[in-house]
Design a protein around this motif. Structure first.
Motif, PDB file in Angstrom:
ATOM      1  N   ALA A 137       0.826  -1.208   0.000  1.00 58.54           N
ATOM      2  CA  ALA A 137       0.000   0.000   0.000  1.00 58.54           C
ATOM      3  C   ALA A 137       0.863   1.261   0.000  1.00 58.54           C
ATOM      4  O   ALA A 137       1.919   1.309   0.626  1.00 58.54           O
ATOM      5  N   LEU A 138       0.405   2.264  -0.730  1.00 61.76           N
ATOM      6  CA  LEU A 138       0.966   3.614  -0.672  1.00 61.76           C
ATOM      7  C   LEU A 138      -0.041   4.447   0.116  1.00 61.76           C
ATOM      8  O   LEU A 138      -0.915   5.105  -0.441  1.00 61.76           O
ATOM      9  N   ASP A 139       0.053   4.356   1.446  1.00 63.97           N
ATOM     10  CA  ASP A 139      -0.963   4.933   2.326  1.00 63.97           C
ATOM     11  C   ASP A 139      -0.853   6.455   2.374  1.00 63.97           C
ATOM     12  O   ASP A 139       0.246   7.023   2.369  1.00 63.97           O
ATOM     13  N   LEU A 140      -1.993   7.115   2.464  1.00 66.90           N
ATOM     14  CA  LEU A 140      -2.072   8.567   2.458  1.00 66.90           C
ATOM     15  C   LEU A 140      -2.798   9.059   3.702  1.00 66.90           C
ATOM     16  O   LEU A 140      -3.883   8.563   4.030  1.00 66.90           O
ATOM     17  N   ARG A 141      -2.180  10.016   4.407  1.00 64.34           N
ATOM     18  CA  ARG A 141      -2.799  10.614   5.591  1.00 64.34           C
ATOM     19  C   ARG A 141      -2.853  12.124   5.414  1.00 64.34           C
ATOM     20  O   ARG A 141      -1.862  12.750   5.064  1.00 64.34           O
ATOM     21  N   ILE A 142      -4.020  12.705   5.639  1.00 66.41           N
ATOM     22  CA  ILE A 142      -4.187  14.153   5.503  1.00 66.41           C
ATOM     23  C   ILE A 142      -4.521  14.745   6.867  1.00 66.41           C
ATOM     24  O   ILE A 142      -5.464  14.315   7.533  1.00 66.41           O
ATOM     25  N   ASP A 143      -3.710  15.718   7.302  1.00 64.93           N
ATOM     26  CA  ASP A 143      -3.987  16.412   8.561  1.00 64.93           C
ATOM     27  C   ASP A 143      -4.888  17.615   8.329  1.00 64.93           C
ATOM     28  O   ASP A 143      -5.928  17.757   8.957  1.00 64.93           O
ATOM     29  N   ALA A 144      -4.482  18.513   7.425  1.00 63.42           N
ATOM     30  CA  ALA A 144      -5.267  19.721   7.175  1.00 63.42           C
ATOM     31  C   ALA A 144      -4.779  20.376   5.901  1.00 63.42           C
ATOM     32  O   ALA A 144      -3.583  20.439   5.639  1.00 63.42           O
ATOM     33  N   PHE A 145      -5.727  20.861   5.090  1.00 63.27           N
ATOM     34  CA  PHE A 145      -5.409  21.671   3.922  1.00 63.27           C
ATOM     35  C   PHE A 145      -6.263  22.936   3.978  1.00 63.27           C
ATOM     36  O   PHE A 145      -7.418  22.900   4.405  1.00 63.27           O
ATOM     37  N   THR A 146      -5.675  24.061   3.554  1.00 63.63           N
ATOM     38  CA  THR A 146      -6.412  25.315   3.500  1.00 63.63           C
ATOM     39  C   THR A 146      -6.263  25.933   2.126  1.00 63.63           C
ATOM     40  O   THR A 146      -5.277  25.703   1.414  1.00 63.63           O
ATOM     41  N   GLY A 147      -7.265  26.751   1.767  1.00 60.95           N
ATOM     42  CA  GLY A 147      -7.237  27.485   0.512  1.00 60.95           C
ATOM     43  C   GLY A 147      -6.954  28.952   0.761  1.00 60.95           C
ATOM     44  O   GLY A 147      -6.535  29.345   1.862  1.00 60.95           O
ATOM     45  N   PRO A 148      -7.151  29.802  -0.249  1.00 56.69           N
ATOM     46  CA  PRO A 148      -6.910  31.234  -0.081  1.00 56.69           C
ATOM     47  C   PRO A 148      -7.645  31.787   1.133  1.00 56.69           C
ATOM     48  O   PRO A 148      -8.806  31.465   1.386  1.00 56.69           O
ATOM     49  N   GLY A 149      -6.932  32.602   1.905  1.00 61.27           N
ATOM     50  CA  GLY A 149      -7.513  33.161   3.114  1.00 61.27           C
ATOM     51  C   GLY A 149      -7.435  32.240   4.305  1.00 61.27           C
ATOM     52  O   GLY A 149      -7.895  32.588   5.387  1.00 61.27           O
ATOM     53  N   GLY A 150      -6.852  31.041   4.135  1.00 64.48           N
ATOM     54  CA  GLY A 150      -6.743  30.109   5.244  1.00 64.48           C
ATOM     55  C   GLY A 150      -8.000  29.309   5.496  1.00 64.48           C
ATOM     56  O   GLY A 150      -8.138  28.666   6.545  1.00 64.48           O
ATOM     57  N   THR A 151      -8.953  29.341   4.551  1.00 65.10           N
ATOM     58  CA  THR A 151     -10.191  28.585   4.713  1.00 65.10           C
ATOM     59  C   THR A 151      -9.925  27.089   4.625  1.00 65.10           C
ATOM     60  O   THR A 151      -9.240  26.626   3.696  1.00 65.10           O
ATOM     61  N   ALA A 152     -10.446  26.323   5.566  1.00 60.69           N
ATOM     62  CA  ALA A 152     -10.263  24.873   5.563  1.00 60.69           C
ATOM     63  C   ALA A 152     -10.880  24.254   4.312  1.00 60.69           C
ATOM     64  O   ALA A 152     -11.981  24.634   3.885  1.00 60.69           O
ATOM     65  N   ILE A 153     -10.174  23.316   3.700  1.00 59.16           N
ATOM     66  CA  ILE A 153     -10.672  22.609   2.525  1.00 59.16           C
ATOM     67  C   ILE A 153     -11.062  21.194   2.940  1.00 59.16           C
ATOM     68  O   ILE A 153     -10.214  20.428   3.407  1.00 59.16           O
ATOM     69  N   PRO A 154     -12.323  20.811   2.796  1.00 56.42           N
ATOM     70  CA  PRO A 154     -12.685  19.419   3.068  1.00 56.42           C
ATOM     71  C   PRO A 154     -12.016  18.516   2.036  1.00 56.42           C
ATOM     72  O   PRO A 154     -11.940  18.852   0.847  1.00 56.42           O
ATOM     73  N   THR A 155     -11.510  17.374   2.483  1.00 53.50           N
ATOM     74  CA  THR A 155     -10.760  16.499   1.590  1.00 53.50           C
ATOM     75  C   THR A 155     -11.251  15.064   1.685  1.00 53.50           C
ATOM     76  O   THR A 155     -11.756  14.626   2.718  1.00 53.50           O
ATOM     77  N   VAL A 156     -11.099  14.357   0.585  1.00 58.40           N
ATOM     78  CA  VAL A 156     -11.246  12.904   0.562  1.00 58.40           C
ATOM     79  C   VAL A 156      -9.945  12.366  -0.014  1.00 58.40           C
ATOM     80  O   VAL A 156      -9.284  13.037  -0.816  1.00 58.40           O
ATOM     81  N   THR A 157      -9.557  11.183   0.388  1.00 54.57           N
ATOM     82  CA  THR A 157      -8.260  10.646  -0.019  1.00 54.57           C
ATOM     83  C   THR A 157      -8.417   9.280  -0.664  1.00 54.57           C
ATOM     84  O   THR A 157      -9.361   8.537  -0.380  1.00 54.57           O
ATOM     85  N   LYS A 158      -7.461   8.978  -1.540  1.00 54.12           N
ATOM     86  CA  LYS A 158      -7.429   7.675  -2.186  1.00 54.12           C
ATOM     87  C   LYS A 158      -5.985   7.215  -2.218  1.00 54.12           C
ATOM     88  O   LYS A 158      -5.132   7.832  -2.867  1.00 54.12           O
ATOM     89  N   ALA A 159      -5.696   6.144  -1.478  1.00 55.70           N
ATOM     90  CA  ALA A 159      -4.342   5.597  -1.434  1.00 55.70           C
ATOM     91  C   ALA A 159      -4.071   4.777  -2.692  1.00 55.70           C
ATOM     92  O   ALA A 159      -4.994   4.362  -3.402  1.00 55.70           O
ATOM     93  N   GLY A 160      -2.789   4.553  -2.957  1.00 56.49           N
ATOM     94  CA  GLY A 160      -2.391   3.764  -4.107  1.00 56.49           C
ATOM     95  C   GLY A 160      -1.770   2.441  -3.709  1.00 56.49           C
ATOM     96  O   GLY A 160      -1.623   2.121  -2.523  1.00 56.49           O
ATOM     97  N   VAL A 161      -1.382   1.665  -4.717  1.00 56.16           N
ATOM     98  CA  VAL A 161      -0.743   0.362  -4.511  1.00 56.16           C
ATOM     99  C   VAL A 161       0.481   0.279  -5.417  1.00 56.16           C
ATOM    100  O   VAL A 161       0.420   0.647  -6.599  1.00 56.16           O
ATOM    101  N   ALA A 162       1.596  -0.187  -4.869  1.00 61.24           N
ATOM    102  CA  ALA A 162       2.798  -0.456  -5.654  1.00 61.24           C
ATOM    103  C   ALA A 162       2.894  -1.959  -5.889  1.00 61.24           C
ATOM    104  O   ALA A 162       2.827  -2.748  -4.936  1.00 61.24           O
ATOM    105  N   THR A 163       3.040  -2.345  -7.148  1.00 60.93           N
ATOM    106  CA  THR A 163       3.129  -3.758  -7.524  1.00 60.93           C
ATOM    107  C   THR A 163       4.512  -4.047  -8.087  1.00 60.93           C
ATOM    108  O   THR A 163       4.986  -3.339  -8.993  1.00 60.93           O
ATOM    109  N   VAL A 164       5.169  -5.072  -7.558  1.00 59.34           N
ATOM    110  CA  VAL A 164       6.511  -5.440  -8.016  1.00 59.34           C
ATOM    111  C   VAL A 164       6.384  -6.182  -9.342  1.00 59.34           C
ATOM    112  O   VAL A 164       5.651  -7.169  -9.444  1.00 59.34           O
ATOM    113  N   ALA A 165       7.095  -5.672 -10.371  1.00 59.19           N
ATOM    114  CA  ALA A 165       7.037  -6.292 -11.696  1.00 59.19           C
ATOM    115  C   ALA A 165       8.350  -6.036 -12.421  1.00 59.19           C
ATOM    116  O   ALA A 165       9.049  -5.063 -12.150  1.00 59.19           O
TER     117      ALA A 165
END
Length: 498
Positions: A137-165
């Motif tokens: 797994a390429l796990d993703l963790r989000i603490d906080a993101f803000t946009g212009p003016g410091g407004t909080a941005i609601p986020t959804v996340t999607k982790a990835g997978v690394a496959t050995v080939a």
């Protein structure tokens, strides 16, 4: 500043509705989706892991991290922002990278075809514990993101997978970040290249592609190309394998710090180069640690001189040659023998352009925030340019008044002055002597700052139909005719309410 009446001429004339229509102010309502795409890990090769925004979204600050369970060596971190002002600092502990990032103009995340962040990892050779077909797994963790003016941005996340080939792998591109002129040579190194390998460099015509060996390909561009962030695509003819790689300069760390936090730092520098820069630090609190990163991405060594301005005291110069294609990260205590207990500034002088980034360490969180430099002048750091508004929030029809204030230094200095509105959609509108215009343009050019003053720069009613949200005025002084800042970018948020 003596504005010679320029600001007064536009007061009462600039109508916000002329340039800032309701559609221009519109802000996105859906959450921002951050994702790590799936990757192929070729044993003994190199893998890039990328953090992407599925739809363009302006980002002011962000924090979080991701984890990689299978890698031999962390090779570097790069950031992509439309304005080149984005910076990031990663703290690498084992398989986990903790990130803090910032873009003063919120130009991070608005490039639709470029990752916010790109990391490069060396993949282990095959072993009993690391076999073909292994998935991690390429796990993703989000603490906080803000946009212009410091407004909080609601986020959804999607982790990835690394496959050995098995297959081909791109290890590096040189030069990774410089501008290569037409007829110059760009070298791709890696493994598994074949005669007939197809190569494209997005947005750039190639005069020739030469497969030198199974580990090297030379490209000759038909016109000038900026390599930082350039996207390369390769196709191996025998297998139809397709490889993607985002170019950036991977410098080599030198003189490893003994500071436990700074030693784990992986910096991603802004794409601004300095011969005279100042890094301003606010007074540190308990648990904070100050540091500095400097990078020489050029092909020749550069002599760098550092001084610490601590209150009224100026340290003796610390000087040394920064070798070609290297970076140095250390705490202020290691550079100067002392750190700061109050607000202080590090002055950086370089014989040729280098990259500079301040580091604000959060020891309890084991994370480091980027501190962006400004241009260094002989004028002390009290030189400043700020703005204020007549209310914290506005409804349609309310009178909006913006006032700019100048704080001089010890002597007069010539500067370009900017007063820019940033919207939640990442658009920018500048106050100029001719009115409100899209983009980033100076209100003054080569104005002389020599006295404290406050001047009204905008008086206009809030137009109808502006969506509710938090907006932001950005103010700064710059070296005339350049993007090199003389002051930090000061922000003044205000809200539009129903």
């Amino acid at each position: 500043m003596r504005p010679a009446g320029t600001m007064r001429q536009i007061c009462g004339v600039v109508a916000m509705a002329a340039g800032l229509t309701a559609s221009a102010w519109a802000q996105p309502t859906l959450p921002m989706e951050l994702r790590i795409p799936d990757e192929v890990a070729v044993p003994g090769g190199v893998m890039q892991v990328k953090l992407e925004v599925t739809e363009p979204r302006p980002i002011f600050t962000g924090g979080g991290g991701w984890s990689f369970s299978d890698y031999d060596q962390f090779l570097g971190l790069a950031i992509g922002s439309a304005g080149g002002d984005g910076a990031a600092v990663g703290v690498m502990r084992g398989a986990t990278l903790t990130l803090r990032l910032a873009s003063p103009t919120s130009s991070l995340g608005v490039l639709p075809d470029y990752p916010i962040l790109t990391t490069t990892l060396r993949v282990p050779q095959l072993s009993p514990a690391f076999q073909l077909g292994r998935r991690s797994a390429l796990d993703l963790r989000i603490d906080a993101f803000t946009g212009p003016g410091g407004t909080a941005i609601p986020t959804v996340t999607k982790a990835g997978v690394a496959t050995v080939a098995s297959g081909a792998s791109v290890a590096n591109v040189e030069p990774g970040g410089a501008t290569v002129g037409a007829g110059g040579v760009i070298t791709i190194t890696g493994t598994g290249f074949e005669a007939g390998t197809r190569v494209t460099l997005k947005g750039t015509a190639l005069a020739s592609v030469t497969v030198v060996s199974s580990t090297r390909i030379d490209l000759v561009p038909a016109h000038d190309v900026v390599m930082h962030g350039a996207e390369l695509q390769l196709e191996i003819p025998s297998t139809r394998q397709r490889l993607g790689y985002y170019s950036y300069q991977r410098t080599v760390p030198i003189a490893y710090t003994t500071d436990s936090l700074m030693r784990a730092v992986e910096p991603a520098f802004p794409q601004v180069h300095w011969t005279a820069a100042a890094v301003p630090f606010a007074a540190p609190t308990a648990g904070q640690r100050l540091g500095l990163a400097v990078q020489n991405a050029s092909a020749a060594p550069v002599v760098v001189t550092l001084r610490l301005v601590n209150g009224s005291a100026l340290s003796a110069p610390v000087q040394g040659a920064l070798p070609a294609n290297t970076r140095l990260v250390a705490s202020l205590a290691e550079y100067f023998g002392t750190s700061c207990t109050a607000a202080c500034t590090v002055r950086v002088q370089a014989a040729a352009p280098i990259q500079v980034l301040g580091l604000l360490g959060d020891v309890p969180a084991d994370a480091v925030d980027p501190v962006l430099p400004v241009a260094d002048t002989i004028v002390p750091a009290v030189l400043d340019f700020t703005s204020s508004v007549n209310a914290p929030s506005y409804r349609a029809g309310d009178l909006l008044v913006v006032t700019a204030s100048f704080t001089p230094g010890a002597g007069a200095v010539a500067a370009d002055a900017y007063v820019v509105l940033a919207t939640p959609t990442g658009q920018y509108f500048s106050l100029t002597s001719g009115g409100v215009v899209p983009g980033i343009s100076p209100l003054y050019t080569r104005a002389t700052v020599n006295a404290a003053s406050s001047v009204e720069v905008l008086r206009a009613p809030m137009p109808m139909g502006v969506p509710p949200g938090v907006y932001q005025w950005l103010t700064a002084l710059a070296v005339p005719g350049t993007a090199q800042l003389l002051t930090p970018i000061r922000t003044t948020p205000f809200a539009v309410v129903p």
